[in-house]
Write an enzyme that holds these catalytic residues in place. Sequence first.
Site: not given
Length: 553
Positions: A321, A287
Amino acid sequence: MVAEPSNEPVLSYAPGSAERAALRREIQRQIAEPALIEARVAGKVVADLPLSSVFAPHCLELELGKYAVCGEPAVDAAVHAALQARWAWAQRSQSERSAIFLRAAELAAGPFRQRLNAATLLGQSKTPHQAEIDAACELTDFLRFNAHFAEQLTPHALSSPGTDRNSWDLRPLEGFVYAVTPFNFTAIAGNLPSAPALLGNVVIWKPSPLAMLSAGVITELFVAAGLPEGVIQMLAGDAAQITARVLSHPEFAGLHFTGSSAVFETLSQNIASQLNRYRNYPRVVAETGGKDFIVAHPSAELSALAVAIVRGGFEYQGQKCSAASRVYVPRSLWPALEARLVDLIQQLKVGDPADFSCFMGAVISRDAFTRLSSALARAGADTSCRRVCGGRSDDSRGYFVEPTLIEVSRAQHWLFELELFGPVVALFVYDDDYFDDVLSICDRTSPYALTGAIFARDEAALALASGRLRDAAGNFYINDKPTGAVVGQQPFGGARHSGTNDKAGSSLNLLRWVSPRVIKRNLNPPQDFRYPYLTIDPMEEPLASTPPTGIFG
């Protein structure tokens, strides 16, 4: 059998609450008693390693502890110890392994809760609420839900006709997994090594040097839960040196990564260049970055939209994020929304998160501060940018960056493309009739596809946006901010340059850490090699001119 889990309740830390008093005591204790985070291989302390200091990002004079810096000999020893532990750990039943991580969950929710929260608050500059939803609740949820999902992994019952008995064997990977974790989520630091270990893998874990205080507590948590020596081994030190050593080993079997897209691309290239070295093709789960959006339709409810921009863009200093960093607003809403946003943002207090009145702490490091300060200066000199509010930075006591909102006159702009990873939100105002065009612009502007949100009360607009932005975000939110995914409710991950979209917090992620074997048992095996077609029929004419015999008589 693991019971159906539920999400750990989020405590409020309101004045007068027991958890507020407990967290304040633990913060004071950790300040008064700096930690020593030792390197351990197979449960034994690695002696004579150099030490590096941990400082609070919001108070540069506050030394929180020291950690041992591992070199190549320690890395080699850890890999050897992991491979030595692999067989015994893999032979344990899934229920035995699950029981250990369920104990870890109870410890995280109970006696370790404020240790984790205080370490995250001090070392990573998270407010009490941000530390609670991360270090205590999400980590506990990962441990509980993963144990539940692990016992449900078998894809489907295999058909077993006649005397055949067919079954699955979900083996761990052959070798070891390398887990590389970021500074911004303590829960991710705990999940990336523990998820593969739950399935029987052994793991070398390299945490971020910017989150070593909480990494040390996680290590103690796993030990207290009864995790055997050698199963998860934490190594801190020079990232390039440790990674090069790990990835060069023939028994490297998988990478579990959260971090920047640039670092992941470098790791992927490193792995690809050594494929012929490895016993197996490694699993790669990642990720990475995001440039996450909020698109507002003219029918959007203004108050909810404003709160989503403020919380989505500025909680934890925008260092998520999933943080909202680009916003598209219709011209009809902008005057009222601007006034509301300026009012809200000016109320956000920035400072030491141990002062519970602060909404934001410091950004994580000198590098982050310099990157963000430079971006703000660049935007200030850009004639297509108008600073709506914020824009200042101050490193006299800590790495503080003011929550900043910038209106940009061009939809194609570096502020809509470049991941800054800080409290900077860029906003574009579009003509109301161009909603359809804005959806296309939003979809193609950024290389990322992690999270995004649409705000509208018009159902047709919601349906249009959901379809047009289907590939633009792995986690898509309707009338909510694009942050705050909850384990078991919104498994997390994105595609494009945001990662491999293997959805942490779901069974999809766990399937990446097993190597399925199919076993067939025949209860009545054949006793004769001959098949019926081999029988000669004397009434048949031969099909060829040669006599009906074998080549060798």
